[in-house]
Write a protein that holds these residues in place. Structure first.
Motif, short mmCIF file in Angstrom:
data_model
loop_
_atom_site.label_atom_id
_atom_site.label_comp_id
_atom_site.label_asym_id
_atom_site.label_seq_id
_atom_site.Cartn_x
_atom_site.Cartn_y
_atom_site.Cartn_z
N HIS A 1 8.35 8.15 -12.81
CA HIS A 1 6.97 7.73 -13.06
C HIS A 1 6.51 7.04 -11.78
O HIS A 1 7.26 6.25 -11.20
CB HIS A 1 6.93 6.78 -14.26
N ALA A 2 5.30 7.30 -11.32
CA ALA A 2 4.84 6.77 -10.04
C ALA A 2 4.84 5.25 -10.01
O ALA A 2 5.23 4.65 -9.00
CB ALA A 2 3.44 7.31 -9.74
N ASP A 3 4.45 4.60 -11.10
CA ASP A 3 4.44 3.14 -11.13
C ASP A 3 5.86 2.58 -11.15
O ASP A 3 6.14 1.55 -10.54
CB ASP A 3 3.66 2.63 -12.34
N THR A 4 6.78 3.25 -11.84
CA THR A 4 8.17 2.82 -11.86
C THR A 4 8.77 2.96 -10.47
O THR A 4 9.48 2.07 -9.99
CB THR A 4 8.99 3.64 -12.87
N ASN A 5 8.49 4.08 -9.81
CA ASN A 5 8.98 4.27 -8.45
C ASN A 5 8.48 3.17 -7.53
O ASN A 5 9.25 2.60 -6.75
CB ASN A 5 8.54 5.64 -7.93
N ALA A 6 7.20 2.82 -7.63
CA ALA A 6 6.64 1.75 -6.80
C ALA A 6 7.31 0.41 -7.11
O ALA A 6 7.66 -0.35 -6.20
CB ALA A 6 5.13 1.65 -7.02
N ALA A 7 7.51 0.13 -8.40
CA ALA A 7 8.16 -1.13 -8.80
C ALA A 7 9.60 -1.18 -8.28
O ALA A 7 10.07 -2.24 -7.83
CB ALA A 7 8.14 -1.28 -10.31
N LEU A 8 10.30 -0.05 -8.31
CA LEU A 8 11.66 0.00 -7.79
C LEU A 8 11.68 -0.27 -6.29
O LEU A 8 12.59 -0.93 -5.78
CB LEU A 8 12.31 1.34 -8.11
N ASN A 9 10.66 0.22 -5.58
CA ASN A 9 10.58 -0.07 -4.15
C ASN A 9 10.41 -1.56 -3.90
O ASN A 9 11.01 -2.12 -2.98
CB ASN A 9 9.44 0.72 -3.50
N ILE A 10 9.62 -2.21 -4.73
CA ILE A 10 9.42 -3.65 -4.60
C ILE A 10 10.72 -4.39 -4.92
O ILE A 10 11.12 -5.31 -4.19
CB ILE A 10 8.26 -4.12 -5.50
N LEU A 11 11.40 -3.98 -5.99
CA LEU A 11 12.68 -4.59 -6.35
C LEU A 11 13.71 -4.39 -5.24
O LEU A 11 14.46 -5.31 -4.88
CB LEU A 11 13.21 -4.02 -7.66
N ASN A 12 13.76 -3.17 -4.69
CA ASN A 12 14.70 -2.88 -3.61
C ASN A 12 14.40 -3.74 -2.38
O ASN A 12 15.31 -4.25 -1.74
CB ASN A 12 14.68 -1.40 -3.24
N ALA A 13 13.11 -3.91 -2.06
CA ALA A 13 12.72 -4.73 -0.91
C ALA A 13 13.11 -6.20 -1.13
O ALA A 13 13.42 -6.91 -0.17
CB ALA A 13 11.22 -4.61 -0.66
N ALA A 14 13.12 -6.62 -2.40
CA ALA A 14 13.50 -8.00 -2.73
C ALA A 14 15.01 -8.16 -2.85
O ALA A 14 15.51 -9.24 -3.11
CB ALA A 14 12.83 -8.43 -4.03
N GLY A 15 15.75 -7.04 -2.70
CA GLY A 15 17.20 -7.08 -2.80
C GLY A 15 17.72 -7.09 -4.22
O GLY A 15 18.86 -7.46 -4.47
N LEU A 16 16.91 -6.69 -5.18
CA LEU A 16 17.31 -6.73 -6.59
C LEU A 16 17.81 -5.39 -7.11
O LEU A 16 18.24 -5.30 -8.25
CB LEU A 16 16.14 -7.22 -7.45
N ALA B 1 0.81 -1.22 0.00
CA ALA B 1 0.00 0.00 0.00
C ALA B 1 0.85 1.27 0.00
O ALA B 1 0.37 2.32 -0.39
CB ALA B 1 -0.92 0.01 1.21
N TYR B 2 2.09 1.20 0.41
CA TYR B 2 2.92 2.40 0.51
C TYR B 2 4.01 2.49 -0.55
O TYR B 2 4.78 3.45 -0.55
CB TYR B 2 3.54 2.49 1.90
N THR B 3 4.09 1.54 -1.46
CA THR B 3 5.18 1.56 -2.44
C THR B 3 5.07 2.75 -3.38
O THR B 3 6.09 3.23 -3.87
CB THR B 3 5.23 0.26 -3.26
N SER B 4 3.88 3.25 -3.65
CA SER B 4 3.74 4.39 -4.56
C SER B 4 3.84 5.73 -3.83
O SER B 4 3.80 6.78 -4.45
CB SER B 4 2.43 4.32 -5.34
#
Length: 73
Positions: free
Chosen positions: A36-51, A4-7
């Motif tokens: 881009h808001a969706d790219t930022n959210a996706a990067l947060n998910i990738l960062n959380a996964a260590g990627l 809910a907070y990735t974006s």
């Protein structure tokens, strides 16, 4: 990180602020990171996964539009 907070969270500095997201544009209210808001959210998910960070996007400056000109075949 809750999905809910990735974006609302900056993928660069980690600052979370709902005001950072304005439609499809994400501008961090702390460090000024623009994406881009969706790219930022996706990067947060990738960062959380260590990627780590993959790419960024920058919108056209205010008053400019993306080209829609097509060439004849």
């Amino acid at each position: 990180m809750p999905a809910a907070y990735t974006s609302q969270t900056c993928s660069t500095c980690g600052h979370r602020d709902p005001r950072s997201r304005n439609g499809v544009v994400f501008t961090c209210t702390s460090c000024g990171h623009l994406d881009h808001a969706d790219t930022n959210a996706a990067l947060n998910i990738l960062n959380a996964a260590g990627l780590g960070r993959v790419r960024t996007w920058s919108p056209a400056p205010v008053g400019c539009e993306a080209s829609t000109t097509r060439r004849a075949a």
